[in-house]
Design an enzyme around this catalytic site. Sequence first.
Site, PDB file in Angstrom:
ATOM      1  N   LEU A 114      62.967 -10.835  -7.318  1.00  0.00           N
ATOM      2  CA  LEU A 114      63.266 -10.788  -5.878  1.00  0.00           C
ATOM      3  C   LEU A 114      64.358 -11.781  -5.499  1.00  0.00           C
ATOM      4  O   LEU A 114      65.085 -11.583  -4.524  1.00  0.00           O
ATOM      5  CB  LEU A 114      62.005 -11.102  -5.069  1.00  0.00           C
ATOM      6  N   GLY A 144      66.224 -19.206  -7.967  1.00  0.00           N
ATOM      7  CA  GLY A 144      66.363 -20.562  -7.458  1.00  0.00           C
ATOM      8  C   GLY A 144      66.916 -21.483  -8.519  1.00  0.00           C
ATOM      9  O   GLY A 144      67.351 -21.033  -9.594  1.00  0.00           O
ATOM     10  N   GLY A 145      66.880 -22.791  -8.219  1.00  0.00           N
ATOM     11  CA  GLY A 145      67.448 -23.756  -9.147  1.00  0.00           C
ATOM     12  C   GLY A 145      66.662 -23.897 -10.435  1.00  0.00           C
ATOM     13  O   GLY A 145      67.239 -24.207 -11.482  1.00  0.00           O
ATOM     14  N   LYS A 180      56.579 -17.149  -7.936  1.00  0.00           N
ATOM     15  CA  LYS A 180      57.692 -18.040  -8.297  1.00  0.00           C
ATOM     16  C   LYS A 180      57.377 -18.682  -9.645  1.00  0.00           C
ATOM     17  O   LYS A 180      56.349 -19.337  -9.816  1.00  0.00           O
ATOM     18  CB  LYS A 180      57.889 -19.125  -7.244  1.00  0.00           C
ATOM     19  N   ASP A 225      65.521 -28.452   3.341  1.00  0.00           N
ATOM     20  CA  ASP A 225      66.321 -27.420   2.676  1.00  0.00           C
ATOM     21  C   ASP A 225      66.256 -26.106   3.453  1.00  0.00           C
ATOM     22  O   ASP A 225      66.134 -25.032   2.868  1.00  0.00           O
ATOM     23  CB  ASP A 225      65.837 -27.218   1.239  1.00  0.00           C
TER      24      ASP A 225
END
Length: 451
Positions: A155, A158-159, A177, A274
């Site tokens: 989806l 990220g980092g 995640k 963030d």
Amino acid sequence: MKTKLLLLLLMPLLMLHKPIWTLASPYPFAPSPQVPHFSPFPNSMSASSPGMVMGAEQRQMDSHKKMVIAIAIASTSLGAVILSVLCIWIYHTKYPSKSKGKNVQRSDAEKGLASAPTLSKFSSIKLVGKKGCVPIIDYKQIEKATGNYKESNILGEGGFGCVYKAQLDDNLEVAVKKLHCENPCAEQEFENEVELLSKIQHPNVISLLGCSSNEATRIIVYELMHNGSLETQLHGPSHGSALTWHLRMKIALDTARGLKYLHEHCYPAVIHRDLKSSNILLDAKFNAKLSDFGLAITNGTQNKNNIKLSGTLGYVAPEYLLDGKLTDKSDVYAFGVVLLELLLGKKPVEKLAPAQCQSIVTWAMPQLTDRSKLPNIVDPVIKDTMDPKHLYQVAAVAVLCVQPEPSYRPLIADVLHSLIPLVPVELGGTLKVAQLPQQVLPANPHEDSSP
């Protein structure tokens, strides 16, 4: 308002503290009574004895003294009571009750719990323990639910890893995640996010459903947001075509509500640190929720000596970037950038040349304050679909939010109150559709246009 209340409280005390001469007589402005003339010759039967008269006068003076003393005591007591009430009132005004904040947090949390799916009703999900109050899901089950982390289920990225779509149960789709925690920073972000999201529950904050781990891999399971991120909607293949003016204002309002909860109703307050369009997720009805709390911190821990400078270029407030100064106004700056994205349809930073970039704030600021230029820079998808007054108002809010000086930026609560009247009632605001210009209303081919 506070000044009026103070005057009202002090009024009885001021009225009681009159000069002593006014207290000697119940009618302070009446003429003084004539002192009777006493003849030294007792030849009149109607004349009074001097001793009797002096005794009466002495008793009158004593009674006046007692009255003065009694009124003075009463005034002092009343003054002490009023002063005590004032002190208590000032204290509670300056230092709001912590318990009140906790109660607000609890009520908002109940709303969040009511709208979030829970794992307890899905018997097929295998739980292997708890991390605090967060369910730990069997890692093998998560691996299977993602198709062994199939690329087609990604989806977003990220980092430290990717987010996958997964189906833990026939009736429960989730987002997973996956973090690669060989890096200590990734492990810290995992711990931070799980800890914070286990306590933060609100309709405009993503719901944490569970977590898992396997060797150096860490897993966080969230509710699935079917319309993805705001970044994908605005800057992806559709280029914002699904986002009408009213939906954009609703997303801004939802985001402001989420931030207000973090800043004012969490104890201690939470600074997201963030906030960006990729961390604003949209459900099937385009309700917006804040996500990715790996970098979030609680108020009081933002010491630049122990907090690593983090964030995303284009959203980071100048004072944080230059001096490491981090406050809730840093989130307000990032919100202003998101508002500009919604308004203009542009990315926060755009490349002008291979080695040259331009910030949306730098580019848009001169034109946002010019009413003749503003309509020309609005996202073509929504151009001419809103009331011009609403457009100018949103631009003014965005300009205030991205001010270089933090003290010039509004609180997120003030931003929230300015956006509520711009969002239709059915989308969570107070705007009535009847107030809108005719061209704003979507055409309905099945609707009878006759009066």
